[in-house]
Design a protein around this motif. Structure first.
Motif, PDB file in Angstrom:
ATOM      1  N   LYS A  27      61.109   2.534   5.261  1.00 53.21           N
ATOM      2  CA  LYS A  27      60.395   1.358   5.369  1.00 53.21           C
ATOM      3  C   LYS A  27      59.333   1.275   4.135  1.00 53.21           C
ATOM      4  O   LYS A  27      59.010   2.622   3.731  1.00 53.21           O
ATOM      5  N   ILE A  28      59.036   0.158   3.704  1.00 53.98           N
ATOM      6  CA  ILE A  28      58.070  -0.055   2.778  1.00 53.98           C
ATOM      7  C   ILE A  28      56.678  -0.741   3.200  1.00 53.98           C
ATOM      8  O   ILE A  28      57.032  -1.890   4.260  1.00 53.98           O
ATOM      9  N   VAL A  29      55.664  -0.298   3.090  1.00 51.94           N
ATOM     10  CA  VAL A  29      54.456  -0.827   4.161  1.00 51.94           C
ATOM     11  C   VAL A  29      53.485  -0.925   3.068  1.00 51.94           C
ATOM     12  O   VAL A  29      53.017  -0.341   2.024  1.00 51.94           O
ATOM     13  N   THR A  30      52.698  -1.947   3.435  1.00 51.38           N
ATOM     14  CA  THR A  30      51.328  -2.414   3.077  1.00 51.38           C
ATOM     15  C   THR A  30      50.123  -2.342   4.156  1.00 51.38           C
ATOM     16  O   THR A  30      50.761  -2.442   5.175  1.00 51.38           O
ATOM     17  N   ASP A  31      49.198  -2.647   3.802  1.00 56.20           N
ATOM     18  CA  ASP A  31      48.171  -3.135   4.920  1.00 56.20           C
ATOM     19  C   ASP A  31      48.632  -4.290   5.520  1.00 56.20           C
ATOM     20  O   ASP A  31      48.064  -4.199   6.557  1.00 56.20           O
ATOM     21  N   GLU A  32      49.295  -5.210   5.028  1.00 59.04           N
ATOM     22  CA  GLU A  32      49.556  -6.513   5.469  1.00 59.04           C
ATOM     23  C   GLU A  32      50.998  -6.466   5.900  1.00 59.04           C
ATOM     24  O   GLU A  32      51.193  -7.172   7.036  1.00 59.04           O
ATOM     25  N   ARG A  33      51.893  -6.012   5.418  1.00 59.25           N
ATOM     26  CA  ARG A  33      53.273  -6.275   5.635  1.00 59.25           C
ATOM     27  C   ARG A  33      53.882  -4.900   6.033  1.00 59.25           C
ATOM     28  O   ARG A  33      53.649  -3.747   5.113  1.00 59.25           O
ATOM     29  N   GLU A  34      55.326  -5.260   6.563  1.00 59.04           N
ATOM     30  CA  GLU A  34      56.178  -3.863   6.606  1.00 59.04           C
ATOM     31  C   GLU A  34      57.432  -4.361   6.334  1.00 59.04           C
ATOM     32  O   GLU A  34      58.093  -5.395   6.910  1.00 59.04           O
ATOM     33  N   PHE A  35      58.233  -3.693   5.556  1.00 63.85           N
ATOM     34  CA  PHE A  35      59.469  -4.124   5.070  1.00 63.85           C
ATOM     35  C   PHE A  35      60.659  -3.252   5.370  1.00 63.85           C
ATOM     36  O   PHE A  35      60.430  -1.898   5.008  1.00 63.85           O
ATOM     37  N   VAL A  36      61.388  -3.418   6.159  1.00 64.92           N
ATOM     38  CA  VAL A  36      62.428  -2.485   6.559  1.00 64.92           C
ATOM     39  C   VAL A  36      63.587  -2.677   5.808  1.00 64.92           C
ATOM     40  O   VAL A  36      64.327  -3.681   5.438  1.00 64.92           O
ATOM     41  N   ARG A  56      46.787  -1.179  -0.954  1.00 61.34           N
ATOM     42  CA  ARG A  56      47.662   0.063  -0.998  1.00 61.34           C
ATOM     43  C   ARG A  56      48.985  -0.223  -0.502  1.00 61.34           C
ATOM     44  O   ARG A  56      49.360  -1.290   0.366  1.00 61.34           O
ATOM     45  N   SER A  57      49.846   0.627  -0.849  1.00 58.64           N
ATOM     46  CA  SER A  57      51.216   0.526  -0.606  1.00 58.64           C
ATOM     47  C   SER A  57      52.032   1.904  -0.584  1.00 58.64           C
ATOM     48  O   SER A  57      51.716   2.852  -0.999  1.00 58.64           O
ATOM     49  N   GLY A  58      52.873   1.928   0.606  1.00 60.15           N
ATOM     50  CA  GLY A  58      53.853   3.291   0.554  1.00 60.15           C
ATOM     51  C   GLY A  58      54.797   3.033   1.264  1.00 60.15           C
ATOM     52  O   GLY A  58      55.478   2.076   1.480  1.00 60.15           O
ATOM     53  N   THR A  59      55.585   4.265   1.783  1.00 61.54           N
ATOM     54  CA  THR A  59      56.873   4.336   2.346  1.00 61.54           C
ATOM     55  C   THR A  59      56.883   5.154   3.405  1.00 61.54           C
ATOM     56  O   THR A  59      55.922   5.869   3.654  1.00 61.54           O
ATOM     57  N   ALA A  60      57.678   5.097   4.530  1.00 63.30           N
ATOM     58  CA  ALA A  60      57.843   6.004   5.501  1.00 63.30           C
ATOM     59  C   ALA A  60      59.382   6.140   5.551  1.00 63.30           C
ATOM     60  O   ALA A  60      60.286   5.495   5.606  1.00 63.30           O
ATOM     61  N   CYS A  61      59.491   7.544   6.104  1.00 70.80           N
ATOM     62  CA  CYS A  61      61.136   7.856   6.348  1.00 70.80           C
ATOM     63  C   CYS A  61      61.590   7.425   7.577  1.00 70.80           C
ATOM     64  O   CYS A  61      60.787   7.245   8.514  1.00 70.80           O
ATOM     65  N   PRO A  62      62.805   7.371   7.940  1.00 71.98           N
ATOM     66  CA  PRO A  62      63.128   7.057   9.277  1.00 71.98           C
ATOM     67  C   PRO A  62      62.854   8.278  10.235  1.00 71.98           C
ATOM     68  O   PRO A  62      62.839   9.588   9.785  1.00 71.98           O
ATOM     69  N   SER A  63      62.613   7.990  11.510  1.00 74.24           N
ATOM     70  CA  SER A  63      62.257   8.836  12.588  1.00 74.24           C
ATOM     71  C   SER A  63      63.482   9.586  13.072  1.00 74.24           C
ATOM     72  O   SER A  63      64.831   9.380  12.778  1.00 74.24           O
ATOM     73  N   VAL A  64      63.367  10.610  13.537  1.00 72.83           N
ATOM     74  CA  VAL A  64      64.246  11.605  14.418  1.00 72.83           C
ATOM     75  C   VAL A  64      65.165  10.578  15.246  1.00 72.83           C
ATOM     76  O   VAL A  64      66.378  10.516  15.229  1.00 72.83           O
ATOM     77  N   GLY A  65      64.636   9.864  16.005  1.00 69.34           N
ATOM     78  CA  GLY A  65      65.045   8.641  16.676  1.00 69.34           C
ATOM     79  C   GLY A  65      66.134   7.859  16.138  1.00 69.34           C
ATOM     80  O   GLY A  65      67.223   7.432  16.685  1.00 69.34           O
ATOM     81  N   ASP A  66      65.807   7.395  14.898  1.00 64.44           N
ATOM     82  CA  ASP A  66      66.375   6.375  13.942  1.00 64.44           C
ATOM     83  C   ASP A  66      67.782   7.228  13.670  1.00 64.44           C
ATOM     84  O   ASP A  66      68.935   6.493  13.713  1.00 64.44           O
ATOM     85  N   TRP A  67      67.729   8.366  13.296  1.00 62.97           N
ATOM     86  CA  TRP A  67      68.757   9.075  12.917  1.00 62.97           C
ATOM     87  C   TRP A  67      69.685   9.247  14.047  1.00 62.97           C
ATOM     88  O   TRP A  67      70.869   9.028  14.038  1.00 62.97           O
ATOM     89  N   LEU A  68      69.204   9.675  15.358  1.00 61.78           N
ATOM     90  CA  LEU A  68      69.861   9.791  16.483  1.00 61.78           C
ATOM     91  C   LEU A  68      70.738   8.406  16.811  1.00 61.78           C
ATOM     92  O   LEU A  68      71.862   8.801  17.261  1.00 61.78           O
ATOM     93  N   GLU A  69      70.037   7.358  16.686  1.00 53.63           N
ATOM     94  CA  GLU A  69      70.762   6.283  17.127  1.00 53.63           C
ATOM     95  C   GLU A  69      71.832   5.954  16.205  1.00 53.63           C
ATOM     96  O   GLU A  69      72.979   5.443  16.667  1.00 53.63           O
ATOM     97  N   ALA A  70      71.702   6.322  14.899  1.00 45.55           N
ATOM     98  CA  ALA A  70      72.907   6.101  14.019  1.00 45.55           C
ATOM     99  C   ALA A  70      73.946   6.982  14.253  1.00 45.55           C
ATOM    100  O   ALA A  70      75.181   6.707  13.844  1.00 45.55           O
ATOM    101  N   PHE A  71      73.785   8.185  14.894  1.00 46.68           N
ATOM    102  CA  PHE A  71      74.897   9.014  15.193  1.00 46.68           C
ATOM    103  C   PHE A  71      75.868   8.473  16.090  1.00 46.68           C
ATOM    104  O   PHE A  71      77.155   8.601  16.163  1.00 46.68           O
ATOM    105  N   GLY A 259      65.763  -1.641  -0.872  1.00 44.79           N
ATOM    106  CA  GLY A 259      64.167  -1.723  -0.844  1.00 44.79           C
ATOM    107  C   GLY A 259      63.502  -0.312  -1.357  1.00 44.79           C
ATOM    108  O   GLY A 259      62.651  -0.736  -2.092  1.00 44.79           O
ATOM    109  N   LEU A 260      63.930   0.656  -0.838  1.00 43.28           N
ATOM    110  CA  LEU A 260      63.217   1.970  -1.101  1.00 43.28           C
ATOM    111  C   LEU A 260      62.960   2.322  -2.614  1.00 43.28           C
ATOM    112  O   LEU A 260      62.081   2.560  -3.373  1.00 43.28           O
ATOM    113  N   CYS A 261      64.340   2.125  -3.126  1.00 38.19           N
ATOM    114  CA  CYS A 261      64.350   2.284  -4.794  1.00 38.19           C
ATOM    115  C   CYS A 261      63.949   1.186  -5.594  1.00 38.19           C
ATOM    116  O   CYS A 261      63.241   1.368  -6.810  1.00 38.19           O
TER     117      CYS A 261
END
Ligand code: X90
Length: 276
Positions: A27-36, A56-71, A259-261
Motif C-alpha cells: 500500500k502507498i499511504v499519505t495522511d489523506e489517502r491510501e492506494f492499494v 507525509r507519504s509512505g508505504t506498507a507491506c502486506p500482512s500475514v493475513g494477506d499472504w495467507l489469503e493468497a495461498f 504502484g510501489l515501484c
C-alpha cells in the motif's frame, strides 16, 4: 502438483499465465489517502497526486493475513518477496508460512527473499513456472530456484531518490545528487539487497549506455531480460534498442511500474532484470 506462486506487487507482475499465481499488494499511504497496489490502481493519477501532495507519504507491506489469503488452498506455495533489507514483506511471508504449515501439516511453503525487486522478481517467477512445467518436485524446485537466483541481477536508473530518502531507504546525501536536474543515478541491487549507487550520469542517454556496460560487467551475454519503467516507456524502449544493437536475439519484455515501484523509483525510473 497443486502448486502456487505468490509475489508481492513490487514485482510489477499483476498476472502470470499458465500457472496458479497471485499478487499480494503493498500500500502507498499519505495522511489523506491510501492506494492499494492492485489491478484497479491508476498509477499515473497516483503519481500526479503524490507530486502535488506536500504532506507525509509512505508505504506498507502486506500482512500475514494477506499472504495467507493468497495461498488459497495450494498444497505447495512459492513466495517471491522484495528484499528483506528494505521491507517487511518477506518477514510477513515467513510468518504466513509458519501459520500455514502448522494448520496443514501436509502443505509446504518456500519463501524466497529476492534481495531485489521489480523485474528481477519476474525472472524468478518465470523460472519457477518453467520448473513447475518440467514436473520437478517441491524440493528440487527450491534447490534449483535458489541456484538460479545467484545469477540474476537488477540495475536501475532513477531521476529522483526523494521518496526513498524520505522513507529512510537511502541516505539523504545520496538522494541529493539525483535531485539535480538532468542527473540520473544508476545503481544496482547489492548482494545485501540494498540500493547501491554506481554512477551519476548526465542525461538519460548516458545513463542507458552505462546500464548496458554494467550488465556486461556482471556477465550479461544476451540472455533473457525484463524491463520496467515509471511512466517512461520511451526510456525503457531506448534501453532495449541499445541492448538489441549488440544482442539482436535478446528475449525481452517491457512493463510499466505498478504502484510501489512508481512511489519509490518515481517518474522516469527504469529497471532491468537480467541473467549474468
Ligand atoms: O514494506 C514497504 O513498505 C516497502 C518498502 C520498499 C522500499 C524500497 C523500494 C525500492 C523500489 C527502487 C529501485 C530499485 C532498488 C533495488 C534495491 C534492492 C525501487
Amino acid at each position: 502438483m497443486n502448486v502456487k506462486i505468490v509475489a508481492d506487487s513490487s514485482a510489477n507482475l499483476p498476472n502470470l499465465s499458465g500457472v496458479s499465481y497471485s499478487c499480494v499488494p503493498l500500500k502507498i499511504v499519505t495522511d489523506e489517502r491510501e492506494f492499494v497496489d492492485g489491478a484497479a490502481l491508476d498509477t499515473a493519477a497516483m503519481v500526479s497526486y503524490l507530486e502535488a501532495y506536500k504532506g507525509r507519504s509512505g508505504t506498507a507491506c502486506p500482512s500475514v493475513g494477506d499472504w495467507l489469503e493468497a495461498f488459497g488452498d495450494a498444497e505447495y506455495v512459492f513466495t517471491i518477496a522484495i528484499t528483506s533489507n528494505l521491507s517487511g514483506c518477506h518477514n510477513a511471508a515467513m510468518q504466513a508460512k509458519a501459520v500455514y504449515e502448522e494448520q496443514y501439516p501436509q502443505r509446504r511453503v518456500c519463501c524466497l527473499d529476492t534481495l531485489s525487486t521489480g523485474p528481477e522478481m519476474v525472472l524468478i517467477a518465470e523460472k519457477l513456472r518453467e520448473f513447475i512445467d518440467e514436473g520437478l518436485d517441491f524440493d528440487a524446485i527450491e534447490e534449483k530456484i535458489r541456484e538460479y537466483m545467484k545469477k540474476t541481477h537488477l540495475l536501475f536508473s532513477l531521476e529522483s531518490l526523494e521518496n526513498l530518502a524520505k522513507n529512510g531507504r537511502v541516505s539523504k546525501v545520496a538522494a541529493k545528487a539525483a535531485g539535480i536536474l538532468g542527473i540520473r543515478v544508476v545503481g544496482k541491487a547489492s548482494d545485501e539487497g540494498t540500493l547501491q549507487q554506481l554512477h551519476k550520469c548526465r542525461g538519460e542517454k548516458k545513463a542507458l549506455s552505462t546500464m548496458l556496460e554494467e550488465m556486461e560487467k556482471h556477465g550479461f551475454t544476451g540472455g533473457k531480460i525484463r524491463l520496467a519503467h515509471g511512466l517512461n516507456e520511451k526510456g525503457a524502449e531506448a534501453l532495449l534498442d541499445l541492448i538489441k544493437a549488440s544482442y539482436p536475439d535478446v528475449e525481452a519484455t517491457i512493463v510499466p511500474f505498478s504502484g510501489l515501484c512508481c512511489f519509490y523509483a518515481e517518474r522516469g525510473g527504469i529497471m532491468v532484470g537480467y541473467e549474468g
